[in-house]
Motif scaffolding. Structure first.
Motif, PDB file in Angstrom:
ATOM      1  N   ASP A  66       0.910  -1.193  -0.036  1.00  0.00           N
ATOM      2  CA  ASP A  66      -0.080   0.047   0.000  1.00  0.00           C
ATOM      3  C   ASP A  66       0.920   1.215   0.129  1.00  0.00           C
ATOM      4  O   ASP A  66       2.088   1.134  -0.322  1.00  0.00           O
ATOM      5  CB  ASP A  66      -0.959  -0.051   1.065  1.00  0.00           C
ATOM      6  CG  ASP A  66      -0.287  -0.120   2.501  1.00  0.00           C
ATOM      7  OD1 ASP A  66       1.294  -0.049   2.320  1.00  0.00           O
ATOM      8  OD2 ASP A  66      -0.650   0.183   3.472  1.00  0.00           O
ATOM      9  N   ALA A  67       0.250   2.178   0.369  1.00  0.00           N
ATOM     10  CA  ALA A  67       1.189   3.666   0.426  1.00  0.00           C
ATOM     11  C   ALA A  67       2.115   3.803   1.137  1.00  0.00           C
ATOM     12  O   ALA A  67       3.325   4.183   1.090  1.00  0.00           O
ATOM     13  CB  ALA A  67       0.062   4.811   0.802  1.00  0.00           C
ATOM     14  N   TYR A 108       5.976   4.449   0.353  1.00  0.00           N
ATOM     15  CA  TYR A 108       6.648   5.743   0.914  1.00  0.00           C
ATOM     16  C   TYR A 108       7.975   5.185   1.978  1.00  0.00           C
ATOM     17  O   TYR A 108       9.038   5.733   1.768  1.00  0.00           O
ATOM     18  CB  TYR A 108       6.013   6.818   1.584  1.00  0.00           C
ATOM     19  CG  TYR A 108       5.197   6.509   2.882  1.00  0.00           C
ATOM     20  CD1 TYR A 108       5.802   6.170   3.847  1.00  0.00           C
ATOM     21  CD2 TYR A 108       3.620   6.432   2.716  1.00  0.00           C
ATOM     22  CE1 TYR A 108       5.175   5.997   5.285  1.00  0.00           C
ATOM     23  CE2 TYR A 108       2.956   6.452   3.815  1.00  0.00           C
ATOM     24  CZ  TYR A 108       3.517   6.281   5.301  1.00  0.00           C
ATOM     25  OH  TYR A 108       2.821   5.892   6.477  1.00  0.00           O
ATOM     26  N   SER A 126       0.443   4.747 -13.526  1.00  0.00           N
ATOM     27  CA  SER A 126      -0.801   5.106 -14.720  1.00  0.00           C
ATOM     28  C   SER A 126      -0.874   6.590 -14.577  1.00  0.00           C
ATOM     29  O   SER A 126      -1.131   7.088 -13.259  1.00  0.00           O
ATOM     30  CB  SER A 126      -2.235   4.495 -14.193  1.00  0.00           C
ATOM     31  OG  SER A 126      -3.387   5.139 -14.790  1.00  0.00           O
ATOM     32  N   SER A 155      -2.481   0.376  -7.891  1.00  0.00           N
ATOM     33  CA  SER A 155      -1.117  -0.204  -8.371  1.00  0.00           C
ATOM     34  C   SER A 155      -0.822  -1.441  -8.199  1.00  0.00           C
ATOM     35  O   SER A 155      -0.361  -2.168  -8.766  1.00  0.00           O
ATOM     36  CB  SER A 155      -0.004   1.107  -8.095  1.00  0.00           C
ATOM     37  OG  SER A 155      -0.192   1.290  -6.693  1.00  0.00           O
ATOM     38  N   ARG A 181     -11.831  13.258  -2.808  1.00  0.00           N
ATOM     39  CA  ARG A 181     -11.994  11.755  -2.595  1.00  0.00           C
ATOM     40  C   ARG A 181     -11.807  11.667  -0.882  1.00  0.00           C
ATOM     41  O   ARG A 181     -11.001  12.141  -0.409  1.00  0.00           O
ATOM     42  CB  ARG A 181     -11.041  10.928  -3.027  1.00  0.00           C
ATOM     43  CG  ARG A 181     -11.135   9.586  -2.941  1.00  0.00           C
ATOM     44  CD  ARG A 181      -9.998   8.720  -3.646  1.00  0.00           C
ATOM     45  NE  ARG A 181     -10.096   8.440  -5.121  1.00  0.00           N
ATOM     46  CZ  ARG A 181     -10.835   7.632  -5.703  1.00  0.00           C
ATOM     47  NH1 ARG A 181     -11.420   6.495  -4.741  1.00  0.00           N
ATOM     48  NH2 ARG A 181     -11.362   7.437  -6.877  1.00  0.00           N
ATOM     49  N   ARG A 241     -15.370   9.316  -4.464  1.00  0.00           N
ATOM     50  CA  ARG A 241     -15.114  10.691  -5.209  1.00  0.00           C
ATOM     51  C   ARG A 241     -16.461  11.520  -5.844  1.00  0.00           C
ATOM     52  O   ARG A 241     -17.160  10.997  -6.063  1.00  0.00           O
ATOM     53  CB  ARG A 241     -14.155  10.025  -6.644  1.00  0.00           C
ATOM     54  CG  ARG A 241     -13.800  11.107  -7.532  1.00  0.00           C
ATOM     55  CD  ARG A 241     -13.003  10.679  -8.788  1.00  0.00           C
ATOM     56  NE  ARG A 241     -12.393  11.345  -9.677  1.00  0.00           N
ATOM     57  CZ  ARG A 241     -12.812  12.015 -10.634  1.00  0.00           C
ATOM     58  NH1 ARG A 241     -14.117  12.119 -10.565  1.00  0.00           N
ATOM     59  NH2 ARG A 241     -12.022  12.985 -11.289  1.00  0.00           N
ATOM     60  N   SER A 262      -0.027  11.147 -10.131  1.00  0.00           N
ATOM     61  CA  SER A 262      -0.966  11.090 -11.076  1.00  0.00           C
ATOM     62  C   SER A 262      -2.072  10.127 -10.945  1.00  0.00           C
ATOM     63  O   SER A 262      -3.026   9.808 -11.535  1.00  0.00           O
ATOM     64  CB  SER A 262      -0.395  10.627 -12.669  1.00  0.00           C
ATOM     65  OG  SER A 262       0.464  11.599 -12.764  1.00  0.00           O
ATOM     66  N   GLN A 296      -4.912   7.661  -9.105  1.00  0.00           N
ATOM     67  CA  GLN A 296      -6.185   7.850  -9.036  1.00  0.00           C
ATOM     68  C   GLN A 296      -6.780   7.761  -7.699  1.00  0.00           C
ATOM     69  O   GLN A 296      -7.847   8.112  -7.255  1.00  0.00           O
ATOM     70  CB  GLN A 296      -7.190   7.097 -10.283  1.00  0.00           C
ATOM     71  CG  GLN A 296      -6.876   7.470 -11.513  1.00  0.00           C
ATOM     72  CD  GLN A 296      -5.765   6.549 -11.797  1.00  0.00           C
ATOM     73  OE1 GLN A 296      -5.093   5.652 -11.160  1.00  0.00           O
ATOM     74  NE2 GLN A 296      -5.188   6.695 -13.249  1.00  0.00           N
ATOM     75  N   VAL A 297      -6.005   6.853  -6.842  1.00  0.00           N
ATOM     76  CA  VAL A 297      -6.257   6.699  -5.658  1.00  0.00           C
ATOM     77  C   VAL A 297      -4.974   6.612  -4.679  1.00  0.00           C
ATOM     78  O   VAL A 297      -4.211   6.773  -5.112  1.00  0.00           O
ATOM     79  CB  VAL A 297      -7.172   5.157  -5.445  1.00  0.00           C
ATOM     80  CG1 VAL A 297      -8.435   5.122  -5.822  1.00  0.00           C
ATOM     81  CG2 VAL A 297      -6.154   4.164  -6.332  1.00  0.00           C
ATOM     82  N   PRO A 298      -5.342   6.787  -3.439  1.00  0.00           N
ATOM     83  CA  PRO A 298      -4.107   6.917  -2.377  1.00  0.00           C
ATOM     84  C   PRO A 298      -3.359   5.595  -2.198  1.00  0.00           C
ATOM     85  O   PRO A 298      -3.491   5.135  -1.064  1.00  0.00           O
ATOM     86  CB  PRO A 298      -4.788   7.406  -1.030  1.00  0.00           C
ATOM     87  CG  PRO A 298      -6.215   6.937  -1.151  1.00  0.00           C
ATOM     88  CD  PRO A 298      -6.515   6.799  -2.646  1.00  0.00           C
ATOM     89  N   ASP A 299      -3.004   5.074  -3.167  1.00  0.00           N
ATOM     90  CA  ASP A 299      -2.142   3.768  -3.633  1.00  0.00           C
ATOM     91  C   ASP A 299      -0.762   3.714  -3.286  1.00  0.00           C
ATOM     92  O   ASP A 299      -0.040   4.972  -2.826  1.00  0.00           O
ATOM     93  CB  ASP A 299      -2.629   2.943  -4.344  1.00  0.00           C
ATOM     94  CG  ASP A 299      -2.427   3.623  -5.707  1.00  0.00           C
ATOM     95  OD1 ASP A 299      -1.816   4.795  -5.549  1.00  0.00           O
ATOM     96  OD2 ASP A 299      -2.173   2.803  -6.623  1.00  0.00           O
ATOM     97  N   GLU A 333      -4.500  12.540  -8.375  1.00  0.00           N
ATOM     98  CA  GLU A 333      -5.209  12.457  -9.830  1.00  0.00           C
ATOM     99  C   GLU A 333      -4.804  13.559 -10.323  1.00  0.00           C
ATOM    100  O   GLU A 333      -5.548  14.264 -10.947  1.00  0.00           O
ATOM    101  CB  GLU A 333      -6.793  12.663  -9.554  1.00  0.00           C
ATOM    102  CG  GLU A 333      -7.323  11.482 -10.921  1.00  0.00           C
ATOM    103  CD  GLU A 333      -8.865  11.625 -10.815  1.00  0.00           C
ATOM    104  OE1 GLU A 333      -9.429  12.455 -11.535  1.00  0.00           O
ATOM    105  OE2 GLU A 333      -9.360  10.950  -9.890  1.00  0.00           O
ATOM    106  N   ILE A 389      -1.443  10.863   4.395  1.00  0.00           N
ATOM    107  CA  ILE A 389      -0.099   9.933   4.071  1.00  0.00           C
ATOM    108  C   ILE A 389       0.829  11.017   3.865  1.00  0.00           C
ATOM    109  O   ILE A 389       1.988  10.991   4.158  1.00  0.00           O
ATOM    110  CB  ILE A 389      -0.732   9.336   2.541  1.00  0.00           C
ATOM    111  CG1 ILE A 389      -1.390   8.175   2.934  1.00  0.00           C
ATOM    112  CG2 ILE A 389       0.758   8.837   1.816  1.00  0.00           C
ATOM    113  CD1 ILE A 389      -2.189   7.551   1.664  1.00  0.00           C
ATOM    114  N   ALA A 432      -4.288   3.651   3.699  1.00  0.00           N
ATOM    115  CA  ALA A 432      -5.527   4.749   3.182  1.00  0.00           C
ATOM    116  C   ALA A 432      -6.576   4.469   4.184  1.00  0.00           C
ATOM    117  O   ALA A 432      -7.170   5.176   4.552  1.00  0.00           O
ATOM    118  CB  ALA A 432      -5.646   4.447   1.716  1.00  0.00           C
ATOM    119  N   ARG A 477      -6.603   3.448   7.047  1.00  0.00           N
ATOM    120  CA  ARG A 477      -6.419   3.873   8.397  1.00  0.00           C
ATOM    121  C   ARG A 477      -6.302   5.309   8.735  1.00  0.00           C
ATOM    122  O   ARG A 477      -6.833   5.998   9.485  1.00  0.00           O
ATOM    123  CB  ARG A 477      -5.268   3.477   8.940  1.00  0.00           C
ATOM    124  CG  ARG A 477      -4.997   1.801   9.183  1.00  0.00           C
ATOM    125  CD  ARG A 477      -3.731   1.382  10.130  1.00  0.00           C
ATOM    126  NE  ARG A 477      -2.584   1.914   9.561  1.00  0.00           N
ATOM    127  CZ  ARG A 477      -1.644   1.300   8.633  1.00  0.00           C
ATOM    128  NH1 ARG A 477      -2.262   0.123   8.223  1.00  0.00           N
ATOM    129  NH2 ARG A 477      -0.620   1.751   8.023  1.00  0.00           N
TER     130      ARG A 477
END
Lengths: 475, 475
Positions: A320-321, A325, A419, A434, B99, B104, B315, B317-320, B350, B362, B435, B437
């Motif tokens: 995950d994120a 990081y 992406s 991702s 989001r 979203r 870029s 689309q999600v907090p991944d 995004e 994050i 994300a 949490r």
């Protein structure tokens, strides 16, 4: 590229005084009679199993180790240099579990082979290492044989020998001798390496010393790594950990030189912190990054190749994120610090308990990005593209400019995983994050895998050796 | 901490020749009669709406801008310095969407107020900026009034004025004058800033110049930012983009000095690439990181405070994982490059279309980590903890050592979001990724929010102004 260094000359001198004092006054324990004998014969003070080392003697010994050396592959195109400006990337090593497409389970020999194949397919990896996962479905005493055979037949890159026991080391060396033309040829052209972890603080145990001694005798390089989680295996202080790391690693390098002068070595570092709330190890925090900056500076001063703890380390349980990081915050500092060997480059999850296929793809994206990021930028008149401005003028756009059309295919880094799709298109394509997209990427890479050729007589000889030794070991 | 610089003196000279030539030969278009008049009166060559600027004249003008200045808050404890070694952090700015907890949707004024409150609660942010989201549920022509009132009443930090139109700028300045004691007092102690984006390449449009002129006249600072996606708004070449960025920004800085000599300015940069496969902007790649290293080096040479494009751009689309590695790969280079103002520090998703509550958490973790990471390390005898080694000896552990017990509470960075929980405990606690949490973390922060006090007469005056102006604008 430029190195990022943060220690002043004063700080460097304080750290040197520190490791000299540790070596000379507190010393290092070696749980191995031969190691103790070698130190005693070299005039060092040995009391029980503790060796107090003269710091100048240590510096003389480590001066015999090469500042760069080549690790030779059975396919000569895969050989690589260790040290200097070069960086070597090794996938994750050691986890007993795997995570694949969202599921966590025990690692098997099939996982071992799949990760090893991925290390062969992706040019980003210089070697598969020796232990991409722990193959729990094979018998403990003989699994090193299966792993060495897989490394020798599924890849044609240099690789890691077994360090689990003296038996593991000797079997690994015997198989390497078959492939590389005997013990003398192997010693002249090192082809496999071992990782020796210190039982920090200030202790080398017998099992690790068995391996170090066997590989050093055979002239094969050792990555000698103090494993320091500050607050547990070292004091809760970065300077103290740097001092301890240097003292411990130098003591091991000295032993390697006593066994065989000129043995190639890599100064290891694996420096992170203990989360004092959970008592668990923490990775990717500010402390480990600072530790990396300093470790590189110290290793360069000592004139030895050095290993950063890991490429993309994280405590996160999932790709995950946090995993990203923390991973990037160990990988980017390793680049800034000029690490020569990066273990655990890709795939590491859950503080090293899990090898994750999806995380491997995420981390490869990180490595590729950073390789571009730390390639020197060429600035000359042509790069200013003045003609493009003359063509486009004020308020236009460069998408159709001649300068752009000439180079749009490779002017920017092309991502493996990331992406840039707009939201609508991303949703139409499944709306996958991702980690979810990564599954298809490693699966496709595995389909591209081709086994490198090997002489059939040699392959039969290796297989016979494995069969015989497996029987001798009772498995 | 040390800056990371990658341009040689030769490269710096080539880049300077480049921006001099752009300014002098191709020039910059200004769609504003007053700007053209000022340049003409100052002796520059004006042809239609294109100004060809003498590069030495430009350097004389920018020398009038302060190298550091203070932005004053209505609560003096919240004032901060811009320039020098200081870094200022601003949350995400501008997105039309939000989001929240996996969903979203269109951003509303309620989102605007919640993000503004989060910018007040978290000390990590020096200001809420001016446009944390675009409040789509308010009338277009008057929403700047509601936003300025929110910034003045929900926070007591410096803030961003509206730059959407001349009306927006003048209303913002009028409200600031009420709070800060009139136009003269405001000019003496700048309290709000504006962001002026260049319509790259080489063009300032009338709307942006309206705002720049209004704020410069009032003595309020402008962050003058070429918005360069290489391959679209600039040539597909980093050196070319650096040259263009410098020429464009310096032209704007020069105009600000012509309007009011000594106007504080920030040299802006927003340099990334166009994904040539998708045609969409890409963030967090190697090109933007290299751009940051170079932009800092150029800004320091020019003696001006500078802005990095953004803190944690992505870029994704999600907090991944992608959001995190792209975000950190813009934030960490901004630290290495010594950015003075970091816009879009936290919450951006995004490609800037979405303000994400979870991503804000994050990114705060990332900023906090890096603040620790780039704090100089103190190395002295005490930090070597020799006594702890004497206590623990060989092969023991430091968890119970006196040295550890004395400092375990704050010896390491304590994360906001990251988990080091072992797998079983993590599963028992819900098995949530970072994300997931993050939601509870920003929700709890919002509950801690307290509105800063304001004189009730002043508050009434501001509200009356807003009501009157809203009616005048027909909303």
């Amino acid at each position: 590229m430029a190195r990022y260094e943060v220690l002043s000359e004063d700080a460097m001198a304080t750290i040197e005084r520190g490791w000299r004092r540790l070596l000379e006054e507190i010393g290092i324990a070696f749980h191995h009679p031969e190691a103790l004998r070698l130190f005693r014969e070299a005039g060092q003070t040995v009391e029980d199993d503790v060796v107090r080392l003269d710091a100048d003697f240590v510096l003389e010994q480590i001066a015999q180790a090469p500042s760069t050396f080549t690790l030779h592959a059975r396919n000569p195109e895969r050989s690589f240099e260790v040290g200097g400006d070069s960086m070597v990337f090794v996938p994750v090593q050691g986890p007993p579990f795997v995570r694949e497409n969202g599921l966590r389970r025990d690692a098997t020999f099939d996982d071992y082979c799949r990760f090893t194949k991925l290390a062969q397919v992706y040019d980003d990896f210089d070697t598969a290492g020796g232990l991409v996962v722990e193959p729990n479905d094979l018998p403990l005493d003989s699994r090193h044989l299966d792993m060495q055979l897989a490394l020798l037949t599924l890849t044609d890159k240099p690789y890691g020998g077994s360090q689990v026991s003296l038996t593991g080391a000797l079997d690994s060396l015997a198989m390497a001798e078959m492939v590389f033309g005997g013990a003398d040829a192997l010693a002249r052209a090192p082809s496999l390496y071992t990782v020796v972890n210190v039982n920090s603080p200030l202790l080398y145990d017998g099992r690790m010393l068995d391996a170090l001694i066997a590989y050093a005798r055979a002239g094969q390089p050792a990555i000698i790594t103090p494993f320091l989680l500050m607050g547990a295996m070292s004091p809760a202080s970065i300077p103290a950990a740097l001092v301890q790391q240097t003292a411990e690693a130098l003591a091991g390098v000295t032993l390697a030189q006593l066994i065989r002068p000129g043995t190639p070595v890599v100064l290891g570092s694996f420096l992170s912190h203990t989360d004092m709330q959970s008592g668990s190890p923490g990775f990717g925090g500010p402390e480990s990054a600072i530790g990396l900056f300093c470790s590189g500076q110290i290793a360069r001063r000592l004139g030895l190749p050095w290993r950063s703890g890991g490429g993309a380390l994280t405590s996160s349980q999932v790709p995950d994120a946090q995993a990203a990081y923390e991973g990037l915050n160990t990988m980017l500092p390793a680049f800034l610090a000029g690490a020569n060997v990066v273990l655990h480059t890709a795939g590491w999850l859950e503080s090293g308990l899990v090898s994750c296929y999806e995380k491997l793809v995420i981390d490869l994206e990180i490595v590729r990005t950073l390789r571009e990021e730390f390639t020197p930028l060429e600035v000359d008149e042509a790069s200013l593209a003045y003609g493009a401005h003359q063509e486009v003028g004020h308020g236009g756009h460069f998408l159709g400019a001649e300068h752009t059309l000439e180079r749009f295919r490779d002017c920017f880094y092309r991502p493996l995983l990331s992406s840039t799709e707009n939201y609508q298109r991303w949703i139409r394509n499944g709306g996958n994050d991702s980690a979810e997209r990564a599954t298809a990427i490693w699966q496709a890479a595995l389909e591209r895998y081709e086994q490198p050729p090997m002489d059939s007589a040699l392959q039969a000889e290796l297989e016979e050796f494995v069969t015989r030794r497996r029987a001798e070991l009772g498995d």
